[in-house]
Write a protein that holds these residues in place. Structure first.
Motif, PDB file in Angstrom:
ATOM      1  N   VAL A   1       0.854  -1.251   0.143  1.00 10.54           N
ATOM      2  CA  VAL A   1       0.068  -0.180  -0.039  1.00 10.54           C
ATOM      3  C   VAL A   1       1.034   1.197  -0.045  1.00 10.54           C
ATOM      4  CG1 VAL A   1      -1.821  -1.097   1.254  1.00 10.54           C
ATOM      5  CG2 VAL A   1      -0.258   0.282   2.418  1.00 10.54           C
ATOM      6  N   CYS A   2       0.296   2.227  -0.709  1.00 17.73           N
ATOM      7  CA  CYS A   2       0.874   3.682  -0.589  1.00 17.73           C
ATOM      8  C   CYS A   2       0.231   4.453   0.587  1.00 17.73           C
ATOM      9  CB  CYS A   2       0.755   4.527  -1.672  1.00 17.73           C
ATOM     10  SG  CYS A   2       1.603   3.684  -3.267  1.00 17.73           S
ATOM     11  N   GLY A   3       1.009   5.156   1.383  1.00 12.37           N
ATOM     12  CA  GLY A   3       0.373   5.638   2.421  1.00 12.37           C
ATOM     13  C   GLY A   3      -0.596   6.906   2.315  1.00 12.37           C
TER      14      GLY A   3
ATOM     15  N   LEU B   1      -7.518  -1.519   5.473  1.00  7.10           N
ATOM     16  CA  LEU B   1      -6.275  -2.190   5.955  1.00  7.10           C
ATOM     17  C   LEU B   1      -6.761  -2.958   7.017  1.00  7.10           C
ATOM     18  CD1 LEU B   1      -5.029  -0.081   4.128  1.00  7.10           C
ATOM     19  CD2 LEU B   1      -3.324   0.001   6.051  1.00  7.10           C
ATOM     20  N   SER B   2      -7.681  -2.684   7.739  1.00  3.95           N
ATOM     21  CA  SER B   2      -8.294  -3.257   9.062  1.00  3.95           C
ATOM     22  C   SER B   2      -8.743  -4.668   8.523  1.00  3.95           C
ATOM     23  CB  SER B   2      -9.344  -2.601   9.778  1.00  3.95           C
ATOM     24  OG  SER B   2      -8.748  -1.404  10.259  1.00  3.95           O
ATOM     25  N   GLU B   3      -9.667  -4.420   7.326  1.00  4.76           N
ATOM     26  CA  GLU B   3     -10.376  -5.746   6.788  1.00  4.76           C
ATOM     27  C   GLU B   3      -9.456  -6.658   6.281  1.00  4.76           C
ATOM     28  OE1 GLU B   3     -13.407  -6.670   2.908  1.00  4.76           O
ATOM     29  OE2 GLU B   3     -13.216  -4.294   3.642  1.00  4.76           O
ATOM     30  N   MET B   4      -8.229  -6.142   5.680  1.00  2.00           N
ATOM     31  CA  MET B   4      -7.068  -7.060   5.202  1.00  2.00           C
ATOM     32  C   MET B   4      -6.539  -7.895   6.384  1.00  2.00           C
ATOM     33  SD  MET B   4      -5.140  -4.463   2.658  1.00  2.00           S
ATOM     34  CE  MET B   4      -6.075  -3.433   1.199  1.00  2.00           C
ATOM     35  N   ALA B   5      -6.327  -7.115   7.637  1.00  4.10           N
ATOM     36  CA  ALA B   5      -5.858  -7.974   8.709  1.00  4.10           C
ATOM     37  C   ALA B   5      -7.009  -8.931   9.173  1.00  4.10           C
ATOM     38  CB  ALA B   5      -5.641  -6.775   9.991  1.00  4.10           C
ATOM     39  N   ASP B   6      -8.186  -8.569   9.242  1.00  2.34           N
ATOM     40  CA  ASP B   6      -9.098  -9.696   9.566  1.00  2.34           C
ATOM     41  C   ASP B   6      -9.205 -10.856   8.572  1.00  2.34           C
ATOM     42  OD1 ASP B   6      -9.867  -7.665  11.426  1.00  2.34           O
ATOM     43  OD2 ASP B   6     -11.839  -7.011  10.510  1.00  2.34           O
ATOM     44  N   ASP B   7      -8.956 -10.682   7.366  1.00  4.64           N
ATOM     45  CA  ASP B   7      -8.949 -11.581   6.378  1.00  4.64           C
ATOM     46  C   ASP B   7      -7.603 -12.498   6.408  1.00  4.64           C
ATOM     47  OD1 ASP B   7     -11.684 -10.961   5.736  1.00  4.64           O
ATOM     48  OD2 ASP B   7     -11.270 -10.257   3.787  1.00  4.64           O
ATOM     49  N   GLY B   8      -6.703 -12.084   7.208  1.00  2.58           N
ATOM     50  CA  GLY B   8      -5.351 -12.864   7.029  1.00  2.58           C
ATOM     51  C   GLY B   8      -4.395 -12.512   5.882  1.00  2.58           C
ATOM     52  N   HIS B   9      -4.668 -11.380   5.322  1.00  2.92           N
ATOM     53  CA  HIS B   9      -3.770 -10.786   4.225  1.00  2.92           C
ATOM     54  C   HIS B   9      -2.507 -10.103   4.925  1.00  2.92           C
ATOM     55  CE1 HIS B   9      -6.563 -11.941   1.313  1.00  2.92           C
ATOM     56  NE2 HIS B   9      -7.648 -11.003   1.790  1.00  2.92           N
ATOM     57  N   ILE B  10      -1.481  -9.998   4.075  1.00  2.00           N
ATOM     58  CA  ILE B  10      -0.345  -9.337   4.679  1.00  2.00           C
ATOM     59  C   ILE B  10      -0.272  -7.910   3.775  1.00  2.00           C
ATOM     60  CG2 ILE B  10       2.348  -9.304   4.298  1.00  2.00           C
ATOM     61  CD1 ILE B  10       2.384 -12.096   4.977  1.00  2.00           C
ATOM     62  N   VAL B  11       0.047  -6.928   4.645  1.00  3.79           N
ATOM     63  CA  VAL B  11       0.030  -5.605   3.997  1.00  3.79           C
ATOM     64  C   VAL B  11       1.673  -5.100   4.119  1.00  3.79           C
ATOM     65  CG1 VAL B  11      -0.473  -3.055   4.360  1.00  3.79           C
ATOM     66  CG2 VAL B  11      -2.205  -4.769   4.842  1.00  3.79           C
ATOM     67  N   GLY B  12       2.107  -4.828   2.863  1.00  2.00           N
ATOM     68  CA  GLY B  12       3.508  -4.505   2.962  1.00  2.00           C
ATOM     69  C   GLY B  12       3.629  -2.881   2.763  1.00  2.00           C
ATOM     70  N   ASN B  13       4.819  -2.079   2.761  1.00  2.00           N
ATOM     71  CA  ASN B  13       5.044  -0.855   2.538  1.00  2.00           C
ATOM     72  C   ASN B  13       5.319  -0.389   1.063  1.00  2.00           C
ATOM     73  OD1 ASN B  13       6.516   1.662   2.368  1.00  2.00           O
ATOM     74  ND2 ASN B  13       6.649   1.427   4.580  1.00  2.00           N
TER      75      ASN B  13
ATOM     76  N   ILE C   1       9.128   6.221   3.448  1.00  2.00           N
ATOM     77  CA  ILE C   1       8.992   4.751   3.915  1.00  2.00           C
ATOM     78  C   ILE C   1       8.425   4.895   5.340  1.00  2.00           C
ATOM     79  CG2 ILE C   1      10.197   2.630   4.295  1.00  2.00           C
ATOM     80  CD1 ILE C   1      12.130   3.265   2.230  1.00  2.00           C
ATOM     81  N   GLU C   2       8.963   5.484   6.314  1.00  2.00           N
ATOM     82  CA  GLU C   2       8.519   5.529   7.532  1.00  2.00           C
ATOM     83  C   GLU C   2       7.118   6.160   7.943  1.00  2.00           C
ATOM     84  OE1 GLU C   2      10.831   6.731  11.669  1.00  2.00           O
ATOM     85  OE2 GLU C   2      10.826   8.289  10.240  1.00  2.00           O
ATOM     86  N   ARG C   3       6.764   7.089   6.856  1.00  2.00           N
ATOM     87  CA  ARG C   3       5.339   7.571   7.220  1.00  2.00           C
ATOM     88  C   ARG C   3       4.678   6.448   7.025  1.00  2.00           C
ATOM     89  NH1 ARG C   3       4.788  12.594   3.521  1.00  2.00           N
ATOM     90  NH2 ARG C   3       2.508  12.696   4.949  1.00  2.00           N
ATOM     91  N   THR C   4       4.679   5.731   5.731  1.00  2.00           N
ATOM     92  CA  THR C   4       3.952   4.686   5.565  1.00  2.00           C
ATOM     93  C   THR C   4       3.795   3.491   6.496  1.00  2.00           C
ATOM     94  OG1 THR C   4       4.270   5.471   3.081  1.00  2.00           O
ATOM     95  CG2 THR C   4       3.433   2.996   3.617  1.00  2.00           C
ATOM     96  N   CYS C   5       4.996   3.180   6.952  1.00  2.00           N
ATOM     97  CA  CYS C   5       5.004   2.299   8.205  1.00  2.00           C
ATOM     98  C   CYS C   5       4.095   2.539   9.534  1.00  2.00           C
ATOM     99  CB  CYS C   5       6.592   2.123   8.923  1.00  2.00           C
ATOM    100  SG  CYS C   5       7.617   1.291   7.753  1.00  2.00           S
ATOM    101  N   GLU C   6       3.991   3.916   9.534  1.00  7.49           N
ATOM    102  CA  GLU C   6       3.230   4.385  10.838  1.00  7.49           C
ATOM    103  C   GLU C   6       1.625   4.123  10.457  1.00  7.49           C
ATOM    104  OE1 GLU C   6       4.688   8.275  11.112  1.00  7.49           O
ATOM    105  OE2 GLU C   6       6.630   7.920  12.322  1.00  7.49           O
ATOM    106  N   VAL C   7       1.302   4.452   9.308  1.00 11.68           N
ATOM    107  CA  VAL C   7       0.136   4.342   8.817  1.00 11.68           C
ATOM    108  C   VAL C   7      -0.474   2.928   9.043  1.00 11.68           C
ATOM    109  CG1 VAL C   7      -1.749   4.642   7.003  1.00 11.68           C
ATOM    110  CG2 VAL C   7      -0.121   6.488   7.608  1.00 11.68           C
ATOM    111  N   ILE C   8       0.663   2.114   8.353  1.00 10.46           N
ATOM    112  CA  ILE C   8       0.077   0.609   8.400  1.00 10.46           C
ATOM    113  C   ILE C   8       0.087   0.086   9.784  1.00 10.46           C
ATOM    114  CG2 ILE C   8       0.947  -1.756   7.883  1.00 10.46           C
ATOM    115  CD1 ILE C   8       2.255  -0.213   5.335  1.00 10.46           C
TER     116      ILE C   8
END
Length: 278
Positions: free
Chosen positions: A124-126, A136-148, A168-175
């Protein structure tokens, strides 16, 4: 830049970027072992679901809500090339989707993956994620991985070290905020890597992942062409690149509906990588 503007940016930069499709000596990553499908999930979502559900085949480990909290992931070894494919037994593949999440297309992709009980990686892009944290919460609930995939999808090799770090760091924080834990995978836009990109990614606790098969769906070549590219490139260990944002991705949505069941019928196991490498 957001949504359709990204397509124009991509066309301008793609010719000069260091695309790392199947070139070079590929590092490999280890697949998550196959798991039996779970037929039903309690009708809860978000943080409540992450607290209520126990670790299961449906939710890959480690996922949000399990294990001790941490403010920043441990630094990984600095690599000099990205992983391009994965190792593992059987006919395993990884599907990845870049540039989102986009509320016009990502929900359809998530529904299709859920229908076939398949996990994928979303890079994902921040600037897109910050406005669509629910996805992103839905991705977590479904077991997907979210990358930067950085904040604005720039050509990192043309930026200063401080600018790369910020992207990169700003996107890490949002994820971390929306998904529930920091990302452990990073993908450079346009496949353009240099020493600073590898070093900063490692400092932020991420491993670099490129791809083996490029669907080129961002060029909108037609649904049938995208399907043919994915199916012809299918092989044990490949990582497939597709997109769920950055332009009109209706062809990508339709293509997934066609090639995913066909890959499964051909006995491919569509999986996601573990944090263990060879």
């Amino acid at each position: 830049m957001k949504k359709d503007q990204l397509l124009t940016r991509r066309r301008a930069l793609i010719a000069g970027a260091a695309i790392l499709g199947a070139a070079g000596t590929a590092r490999v990553l280890t697949a998550e072992p196959a798991a039996a499908p779970v037929r039903s999930v309690p009708p809860v979502s978000g943080a409540q679901a992450r607290r209520a559900l126990k670790p299961s085949a449906y939710r890959l480990q480690p996922m949000a809500g399990y294990g001790p909290p941490r403010s920043r992931p441990p630094r990984t070894r600095v690599r000099h090339e990205p992983f391009l494919r994965m190792s593992g037994r059987g006919r395993s593949m990884v599907l990845t989707f870049d540039d989102g999440p986009d509320p016009r297309y990502t929900p359809d992709i998530l529904r299709t993956l859920r229908e076939y009980d398949v996990r994928a990686i979303f890079f994902v892009c921040g600037e897109m994620a910050v406005d669509n944290k629910d996805l992103l919460s839905e991705m977590a609930d479904d077991g997907h991985i979210v990358g930067n995939h950085t904040w604005t999808h720039p050509l990192l090799t043309q930026l200063s070290r401080s600018a790369i770090h910020s992207e990169i760091e700003r996107t890490c924080e949002v994820i971390d905020d929306a998904y529930g834990e920091p990302p452990v995978w990073f993908r450079a836009p346009y496949g353009a890597w240099n020493r600073a990109v590898f070093q900063i990614g490692a400092e932020l606790g991420m491993e670099p992942l490129a791809w083996t098969v490029d669907s080129l769906d961002w060029t909108t070549p037609g649904t049938r062409t995208i399907v043919d590219r994915v199916e012809s490139g299918a092989a044990p260990g490949v990582v497939v690149l597709s997109h769920d944002a950055g332009g009109d991705r209706s062809q990508s949505v339709r293509a997934l509906r066609k090639y995913l069941p066909q890959l499964l019928d051909a006995d491919y196991h569509i999986t996601v990588p573990r944090r263990r490498f060879t």
